[in-house]
Design a protein around this motif. Structure first.
Motif, PDB file in Angstrom:
ATOM      1  N   ARG A 192      -8.772  -7.177 -26.944  1.00 39.81           N
ATOM      2  CA  ARG A 192      -9.751  -7.992 -27.654  1.00 39.81           C
ATOM      3  C   ARG A 192      -9.543  -9.465 -27.350  1.00 39.81           C
ATOM      4  N   GLU A 193     -10.600 -10.240 -27.445  1.00 44.67           N
ATOM      5  CA  GLU A 193     -10.482 -11.687 -27.334  1.00 44.67           C
ATOM      6  C   GLU A 193      -9.616 -12.199 -28.474  1.00 44.67           C
ATOM      7  N   ALA A 194      -8.672 -13.085 -28.160  1.00 38.30           N
ATOM      8  CA  ALA A 194      -7.810 -13.632 -29.203  1.00 38.30           C
ATOM      9  C   ALA A 194      -8.602 -14.481 -30.186  1.00 38.30           C
ATOM     10  N   ALA A 227      -4.042  -6.988 -28.043  1.00 35.11           N
ATOM     11  CA  ALA A 227      -4.185  -5.566 -27.717  1.00 35.11           C
ATOM     12  C   ALA A 227      -3.762  -4.709 -28.900  1.00 35.11           C
ATOM     13  N   ASP A 228      -4.543  -3.671 -29.165  1.00 32.61           N
ATOM     14  CA  ASP A 228      -4.217  -2.670 -30.175  1.00 32.61           C
ATOM     15  C   ASP A 228      -3.927  -1.352 -29.457  1.00 32.61           C
ATOM     16  N   LEU A 270      -8.298 -13.723 -15.867  1.00 34.73           N
ATOM     17  CA  LEU A 270      -6.978 -14.343 -15.841  1.00 34.73           C
ATOM     18  C   LEU A 270      -6.989 -15.590 -16.726  1.00 34.73           C
ATOM     19  N   ASP A 271      -5.811 -16.003 -17.148  1.00 32.52           N
ATOM     20  CA  ASP A 271      -5.606 -17.245 -17.901  1.00 32.52           C
ATOM     21  C   ASP A 271      -6.393 -17.289 -19.204  1.00 32.52           C
ATOM     22  N   ARG A 272      -6.568 -16.148 -19.837  1.00 32.42           N
ATOM     23  CA  ARG A 272      -7.192 -16.089 -21.158  1.00 32.42           C
ATOM     24  C   ARG A 272      -6.278 -15.346 -22.110  1.00 32.42           C
ATOM     25  N   ARG A 330      -0.858  -3.205 -33.598  1.00 31.87           N
ATOM     26  CA  ARG A 330      -2.038  -4.067 -33.555  1.00 31.87           C
ATOM     27  C   ARG A 330      -1.637  -5.490 -33.209  1.00 31.87           C
ATOM     28  N   ASP A 331      -2.599  -6.213 -32.669  1.00 25.33           N
ATOM     29  CA  ASP A 331      -2.479  -7.657 -32.431  1.00 25.33           C
ATOM     30  C   ASP A 331      -1.298  -8.015 -31.527  1.00 25.33           C
ATOM     31  N   VAL A 332      -1.100  -7.221 -30.476  1.00 29.86           N
ATOM     32  CA  VAL A 332      -0.045  -7.532 -29.509  1.00 29.86           C
ATOM     33  C   VAL A 332      -0.585  -8.592 -28.540  1.00 29.86           C
TER      34      VAL A 332
END
Length: 287
Positions: free
Chosen positions: A261-263, A238-239, A232-234, A160-162
């Motif tokens: 997912r959006e950070a 990732a899970d 791009l540039d966001r 999770r949270d990669v």
């Protein structure tokens, strides 16, 4: 792409077709990979292969023609790769008429001018499709009896949270080789399919601990937008989760699912279902 190469979709008997294109093997310089001529030929292929995610970049104009621009927000494309092509070989993408139902689903495929199927599967708009081409294949996959390269992997393993981020510098340079370079890739920094898939693949390294050297290739890819597109540039997170482990006489097969997912806020943006084939002949564990 000059004016003569502008995308024009043709429809016949309810089937939309795009122009014949010649995808570039953008990874041909990656020595020791399936995209390298010498390595691929030693393993019985005709030459370094064009990656399946590169073939997926030929489909978005057809998706928009069939489903409208909403496909970038909640659409999906699920493809099983059947025939490996090499650098510059001509191929053509097709999408059929959508079936009626809660989720409009259509057949999607690519073939050579001789009619050889390069890939086939389904495309759809709006919500999850439990009957997508890859979901059905995963459900029918038999568990592996013996794994050597993937011996340490287990169904249910997850991360999770990669952190995942697509920098525009290399992504925009790569657009010079994209078969269908849509305007929004540059103007709005929308990630082309292969680039968006790279963001979702951020889970691979922490999720899998393979044993020894091997050569792998994409067997099937399903990309679904949940609240797309991917930009791009966001910054994203990732899970990932291993959802299947199977095999064939020549390959070990890993199935995993990844959600981007959006950070900031955690809203799910896209989902990937990936099937990767690890060639037994490339591993000393199968020597």
């Amino acid at each position: 792409m000059d004016a003569a190469d502008t995308f024009v979709a043709e429809e016949r008997d309810g089937i939309l077709s795009g122009p014949v294109r010649r995808p570039v093997n953008v990874s041909r310089a990656a020595e020791g990979s399936i995209h390298d001529d010498g390595t691929a030929q030693a393993l019985g292929f005709r030459g370094g292969t064009v990656a399946g995610n590169i073939h997926m970049e030929q489909f978005p104009p057809l998706m928009v023609a069939r489903f409208g621009s909403a496909w970038w927000r909640t659409g999906g494309l699920s493809l099983h790769f059947l025939h490996a092509t090499t650098d510059g070989e001509p191929v053509q993408a097709f999408v059929g008429r959508p079936e009626s139902g809660a989720v409009p689903r259509a057949e999607a495929w690519m073939e050579t001018p001789e009619g050889v199927r390069v890939c086939e599967g389904t495309a759809w708009l709006g919500g999850d499709d439990p009957n997508s081409a890859l979901r059905l294949k995963l459900a029918a996959a038999r568990p592996a009896a013996e794994l050597r390269i993937l011996a340490s992997a287990q169904v249910g393993d997850e991360v999770r949270d990669v952190p995942s981020r697509l920098d525009s510098g290399p992504a925009l340079v790569r657009l010079d080789g994209v078969t269908e370079p849509l305007p929004e890739y540059r103007a709005d920094k929308v990630a082309a399919p292969a680039v968006a898939i790279d963001a979702l693949r951020a889970v691979e390294a922490p999720l899998f601990r393979s044993q020894g050297e091997f050569v792998g290739l994409f067997g099937a890819i399903e990309l679904q937008f949940l609240a797309g597109p991917v930009f791009l540039d966001r910054d994203y997170l990732a899970d990932g989760r291993v959802v299947g482990l199977s095999e064939s006489p020549k390959t070990e097969i890993a199935w995993y699912e990844s959600v981007l997912r959006e950070a900031d806020g955690g809203r799910p943006i896209a989902r990937l279902l990936m099937m990767s084939r690890l060639l037994k002949a490339s591993s000393p564990l199968w020597g």
